[in-house]
Each structure stands twice: as C-alpha cells, then as structure tokens.
Design a protein around this motif. Sequence first.
Motif, PDB file in Angstrom:
ATOM      1  N   LEU A 155     -17.041  74.268 -71.738  1.00 18.67           N
ATOM      2  CA  LEU A 155     -18.495  74.218 -71.642  1.00 18.67           C
ATOM      3  C   LEU A 155     -19.125  73.578 -72.873  1.00 18.67           C
ATOM      4  N   GLU A 156     -18.575  73.828 -74.048  1.00 16.31           N
ATOM      5  CA  GLU A 156     -19.156  73.262 -75.272  1.00 16.31           C
ATOM      6  C   GLU A 156     -19.096  71.739 -75.267  1.00 16.31           C
ATOM      7  N   VAL A 157     -18.011  71.167 -74.777  1.00 13.71           N
ATOM      8  CA  VAL A 157     -17.871  69.713 -74.720  1.00 13.71           C
ATOM      9  C   VAL A 157     -18.811  69.147 -73.653  1.00 13.71           C
ATOM     10  N   LEU A 158     -18.802  69.745 -72.475  1.00 18.26           N
ATOM     11  CA  LEU A 158     -19.643  69.257 -71.381  1.00 18.26           C
ATOM     12  C   LEU A 158     -21.124  69.360 -71.731  1.00 18.26           C
ATOM     13  N   THR A 159     -21.511  70.466 -72.334  1.00 18.96           N
ATOM     14  CA  THR A 159     -22.904  70.665 -72.732  1.00 18.96           C
ATOM     15  C   THR A 159     -23.308  69.643 -73.778  1.00 18.96           C
ATOM     16  N   PHE A 160     -22.430  69.381 -74.724  1.00 14.20           N
ATOM     17  CA  PHE A 160     -22.716  68.400 -75.766  1.00 14.20           C
ATOM     18  C   PHE A 160     -22.943  67.014 -75.163  1.00 14.20           C
ATOM     19  N   VAL A 161     -22.065  66.587 -74.265  1.00 21.90           N
ATOM     20  CA  VAL A 161     -22.173  65.252 -73.664  1.00 21.90           C
ATOM     21  C   VAL A 161     -23.456  65.137 -72.844  1.00 21.90           C
ATOM     22  N   VAL A 162     -23.723  66.125 -71.993  1.00 26.61           N
ATOM     23  CA  VAL A 162     -24.928  66.085 -71.153  1.00 26.61           C
ATOM     24  C   VAL A 162     -26.183  66.140 -72.019  1.00 26.61           C
ATOM     25  N   ALA A 163     -26.178  66.950 -73.051  1.00 16.19           N
ATOM     26  CA  ALA A 163     -27.340  67.038 -73.942  1.00 16.19           C
ATOM     27  C   ALA A 163     -27.575  65.706 -74.651  1.00 16.19           C
ATOM     28  N   HIS A 164     -26.502  65.066 -75.079  1.00 18.83           N
ATOM     29  CA  HIS A 164     -26.639  63.768 -75.739  1.00 18.83           C
ATOM     30  C   HIS A 164     -27.198  62.725 -74.776  1.00 18.83           C
ATOM     31  N   LEU A 165     -26.666  62.694 -73.572  1.00 21.34           N
ATOM     32  CA  LEU A 165     -27.168  61.748 -72.571  1.00 21.34           C
ATOM     33  C   LEU A 165     -28.628  62.031 -72.238  1.00 21.34           C
ATOM     34  N   ASP A 166     -28.984  63.301 -72.104  1.00 21.26           N
ATOM     35  CA  ASP A 166     -30.360  63.671 -71.811  1.00 21.26           C
ATOM     36  C   ASP A 166     -31.283  63.235 -72.950  1.00 21.26           C
ATOM     37  N   ASP A 167     -30.880  63.471 -74.175  1.00 19.51           N
ATOM     38  CA  ASP A 167     -31.678  63.033 -75.332  1.00 19.51           C
ATOM     39  C   ASP A 167     -31.838  61.516 -75.345  1.00 19.51           C
ATOM     40  N   SER A 168     -30.764  60.811 -75.023  1.00 16.00           N
ATOM     41  CA  SER A 168     -30.805  59.353 -74.972  1.00 16.00           C
ATOM     42  C   SER A 168     -31.771  58.865 -73.888  1.00 16.00           C
ATOM     43  N   LEU A 169     -31.748  59.519 -72.745  1.00 12.84           N
ATOM     44  CA  LEU A 169     -32.645  59.137 -71.653  1.00 12.84           C
ATOM     45  C   LEU A 169     -34.094  59.490 -71.959  1.00 12.84           C
ATOM     46  N   ALA A 170     -34.321  60.561 -72.672  1.00 11.74           N
ATOM     47  CA  ALA A 170     -35.683  60.990 -73.011  1.00 11.74           C
ATOM     48  C   ALA A 170     -36.279  60.166 -74.143  1.00 11.74           C
ATOM     49  N   SER A 171     -35.432  59.491 -74.901  1.00 11.19           N
ATOM     50  CA  SER A 171     -35.880  58.724 -76.045  1.00 11.19           C
ATOM     51  C   SER A 171     -36.690  57.498 -75.618  1.00 11.19           C
ATOM     52  N   ALA A 172     -37.650  57.150 -76.436  1.00  6.65           N
ATOM     53  CA  ALA A 172     -38.477  55.975 -76.168  1.00  6.65           C
ATOM     54  C   ALA A 172     -37.808  54.686 -76.652  1.00  6.65           C
ATOM     55  N   ILE A 173     -36.658  54.808 -77.273  1.00  6.58           N
ATOM     56  CA  ILE A 173     -35.938  53.638 -77.777  1.00  6.58           C
ATOM     57  C   ILE A 173     -35.429  52.829 -76.591  1.00  6.58           C
ATOM     58  N   GLY A 174     -35.621  51.533 -76.650  1.00  5.36           N
ATOM     59  CA  GLY A 174     -35.222  50.640 -75.560  1.00  5.36           C
ATOM     60  C   GLY A 174     -33.736  50.344 -75.564  1.00  5.36           C
ATOM     61  N   GLU A 175     -33.350  49.479 -74.661  1.00  2.56           N
ATOM     62  CA  GLU A 175     -31.954  49.102 -74.525  1.00  2.56           C
ATOM     63  C   GLU A 175     -31.726  47.746 -75.183  1.00  2.56           C
ATOM     64  N   ALA A 176     -30.593  47.589 -75.827  1.00  4.55           N
ATOM     65  CA  ALA A 176     -30.292  46.326 -76.489  1.00  4.55           C
ATOM     66  C   ALA A 176     -29.841  45.266 -75.489  1.00  4.55           C
ATOM     67  N   GLN A 177     -29.014  45.658 -74.552  1.00  7.48           N
ATOM     68  CA  GLN A 177     -28.484  44.711 -73.577  1.00  7.48           C
ATOM     69  C   GLN A 177     -28.463  45.364 -72.204  1.00  7.48           C
ATOM     70  N   ARG A 178     -28.760  44.552 -71.215  1.00  5.23           N
ATOM     71  CA  ARG A 178     -28.665  45.034 -69.842  1.00  5.23           C
ATOM     72  C   ARG A 178     -28.369  43.838 -68.954  1.00  5.23           C
ATOM     73  N   LYS A 179     -27.449  43.988 -68.051  1.00  2.00           N
ATOM     74  CA  LYS A 179     -27.092  42.944 -67.103  1.00  2.00           C
ATOM     75  C   LYS A 179     -28.305  42.610 -66.237  1.00  2.00           C
ATOM     76  N   VAL A 180     -28.474  41.341 -65.916  1.00  4.51           N
ATOM     77  CA  VAL A 180     -29.584  40.909 -65.077  1.00  4.51           C
ATOM     78  C   VAL A 180     -29.491  41.595 -63.712  1.00  4.51           C
ATOM     79  N   GLY A 181     -30.610  42.136 -63.263  1.00  4.26           N
ATOM     80  CA  GLY A 181     -30.660  42.799 -61.969  1.00  4.26           C
ATOM     81  C   GLY A 181     -30.353  44.286 -62.009  1.00  4.26           C
ATOM     82  N   VAL A 182     -29.920  44.777 -63.155  1.00  3.36           N
ATOM     83  CA  VAL A 182     -29.626  46.205 -63.297  1.00  3.36           C
ATOM     84  C   VAL A 182     -30.901  46.901 -63.759  1.00  3.36           C
ATOM     85  N   PRO A 183     -31.290  47.984 -63.102  1.00  5.67           N
ATOM     86  CA  PRO A 183     -32.510  48.685 -63.505  1.00  5.67           C
ATOM     87  C   PRO A 183     -32.385  49.292 -64.906  1.00  5.67           C
ATOM     88  N   PRO A 184     -33.510  49.635 -65.530  1.00  2.00           N
ATOM     89  CA  PRO A 184     -33.463  50.304 -66.834  1.00  2.00           C
ATOM     90  C   PRO A 184     -32.622  51.579 -66.774  1.00  2.00           C
TER      91      PRO A 184
END
Length: 187
Positions: free
Chosen positions: A61-90
């Motif tokens: 649970l500690e590993v899974l919670t850490f990964v999901v929390a990090h991803l959630d923080d990343s998604l909630a952040s206002a920081i943009g993306e450096a690279q994204r393939k054309v046609g792929v949504p944000p």
Amino acid sequence: MAKHRRYPSYDVWEQHQNWDVHTRQVVGARKMPQVAHRYLQQAEALLLQAIVSVLVDDHRLEVLTFVVAHLDDSLASAIGEAQRKVGVPPKKELYRLGLAGVEAESHAGYGTEFGALSAAEQQEVLRQISTGNVKDTEAWSQVAPVDFSKSCCMTQCRRITRIRSSGQISATAGLLIPAVMCVWKKD
C-alpha cells in the motif's frame, strides 16, 4: 512481494524530531498514505492504484499510495507539459479518458470492473490496451489506447516506482514498456 530490510527493527522515523522542517514533511508524506486527491476522483484513484499494482508487480500500500499521490499531484499542478505527440490530448484529459477506457475495456472483456478481475485478467486488459487491440472502440474514440499506455500511465508508473521501490519490474510491465526495459535492474 515481501520487503527485506537489512535492519528490520530500525525505524528511521524515530529520529524525526532531530530533522529540519522540510525533511520531516517529505519523509512524513511518504510514510503516511494520502487519502484526499486534488485532481483524481476517488474511483479513478482506486482504479489507478489497481493499474499501478499490476504494472510494478507490487501490492504494498505504501508504494501504491506514493505512486498514485505523485500522479495526482502532477495532474493537479498548473505546470504544463514539455512534449506531447501531435493529436494526443493534454495529460489531464488523457488520464481521465484513459482510465475510463480501462474500465470500459474491463467491462467489454469480462463484464466487471477492473479492480474485480483476477491478476491474469488485469494483465490481459492492460496488454490489449498497450497494443491497441481494444474491444470497446467507442470508449477509446477520443484517445488512442496506445497513446494512453505509452505517454502517461505506464511510463509514469515506471519512473516513479523506480525512484520509490527496489527497482524490480514485472513481466507485464516489460511488455507494456519494452523501450525502457534496459533501465530496470532485474534479479
């Protein structure tokens, strides 16, 4: 997977009163599971946790919670993306659509939620998505399943877990991210 430690009776947290405030916050955040998500809805967070568990072949649970929390923080952040393939949504939209697609694929293939599937069935659903062989094409109409598996979830889980965990990877994750397999230390 059992966690083997060299000093099983030693608890680093016992020394937290001697640390500076920042270190206490960082280590405390990793020690305590996060239950409030800033971007993901509860159902999405649980689904993501199940996906992460399959990808990194770790059920602590500690590993899974850490990964999901990090991803959630990343998604909630206002920081943009450096690279994204054309046609792929944000990234935010990609995760929402991709997680909905995983659930739809689970229902199309097995008639139930992803979290209720056996480990082998979960691996098969993720394999189908990573290769683009999906049954519910309507659920994937706004995002390509391969883009979701490559651009977001699968790659991010691998990076975060490499930092957090022991460096092991499952055979399933190896199939999902073959291009980066060389960075993993395998036993």
